[in-house]
Design a protein around this motif. Sequence first.
Motif, PDB file in Angstrom:
ATOM      1  N   SER A  24       2.254   4.800  -2.051  1.00 43.19           N
ATOM      2  CA  SER A  24       1.826   5.795  -3.027  1.00 43.19           C
ATOM      3  C   SER A  24       2.867   6.897  -3.108  1.00 43.19           C
ATOM      4  O   SER A  24       3.745   7.012  -2.260  1.00 43.19           O
ATOM      5  N   HIS A  65       0.490   4.763   1.827  1.00 39.75           N
ATOM      6  CA  HIS A  65      -0.480   5.734   1.348  1.00 39.75           C
ATOM      7  C   HIS A  65      -1.436   6.283   2.398  1.00 39.75           C
ATOM      8  O   HIS A  65      -1.922   7.388   2.254  1.00 39.75           O
ATOM      9  N   HIS A  66      -1.712   5.585   3.463  1.00 42.99           N
ATOM     10  CA  HIS A  66      -2.690   6.097   4.422  1.00 42.99           C
ATOM     11  C   HIS A  66      -2.152   7.270   5.241  1.00 42.99           C
ATOM     12  O   HIS A  66      -2.914   7.980   5.880  1.00 42.99           O
ATOM     13  N   LYS A  67      -0.849   7.519   5.212  1.00 40.40           N
ATOM     14  CA  LYS A  67      -0.267   8.628   5.962  1.00 40.40           C
ATOM     15  C   LYS A  67       0.187   9.792   5.072  1.00 40.40           C
ATOM     16  O   LYS A  67       0.572  10.831   5.565  1.00 40.40           O
ATOM     17  N   PRO A  80       0.830  -1.216   0.000  1.00 39.52           N
ATOM     18  CA  PRO A  80       0.000   0.000   0.000  1.00 39.52           C
ATOM     19  C   PRO A  80       0.861   1.262   0.000  1.00 39.52           C
ATOM     20  O   PRO A  80       0.851   2.058   0.918  1.00 39.52           O
TER      21      PRO A  80
END
Length: 113
Positions: A33, A99-101, A31
């Motif tokens: 990005s 990507h979540h951060k 995951p």
Amino acid sequence: EPLPRAPRPLPGVASLGWRAWHLQDTVFETPRSEIWLKLSTDLAPVNRQDTKTSVLLSFLNLAMSDTLNETAYLAEQASLHVRASSQSYGLDVYVGGFHHKLPLLLEAGLKEF
């Protein structure tokens, strides 16, 4: 499923004056990005022969990199990356990693500058 040859453009952001692309990692399935902000001027490409413009762009890049230094160090500890670089059209601001951060990292970096 093999990777596509090129990222697909995302149609929804054109109305905002942005361009965005997406490429799914189908090999490693991590995951991760990247977000690239390409800040340009109406006068792009920047004339590198113009000493004043070149020096000001370099100074802006150094100031931004120096400002991001602490955030970049902390981000590295979490396998995230943030950096600024000068280009012929202006400045690039890059954030990458899990990507979540990324939105939080981008926001923190831009707030500092």
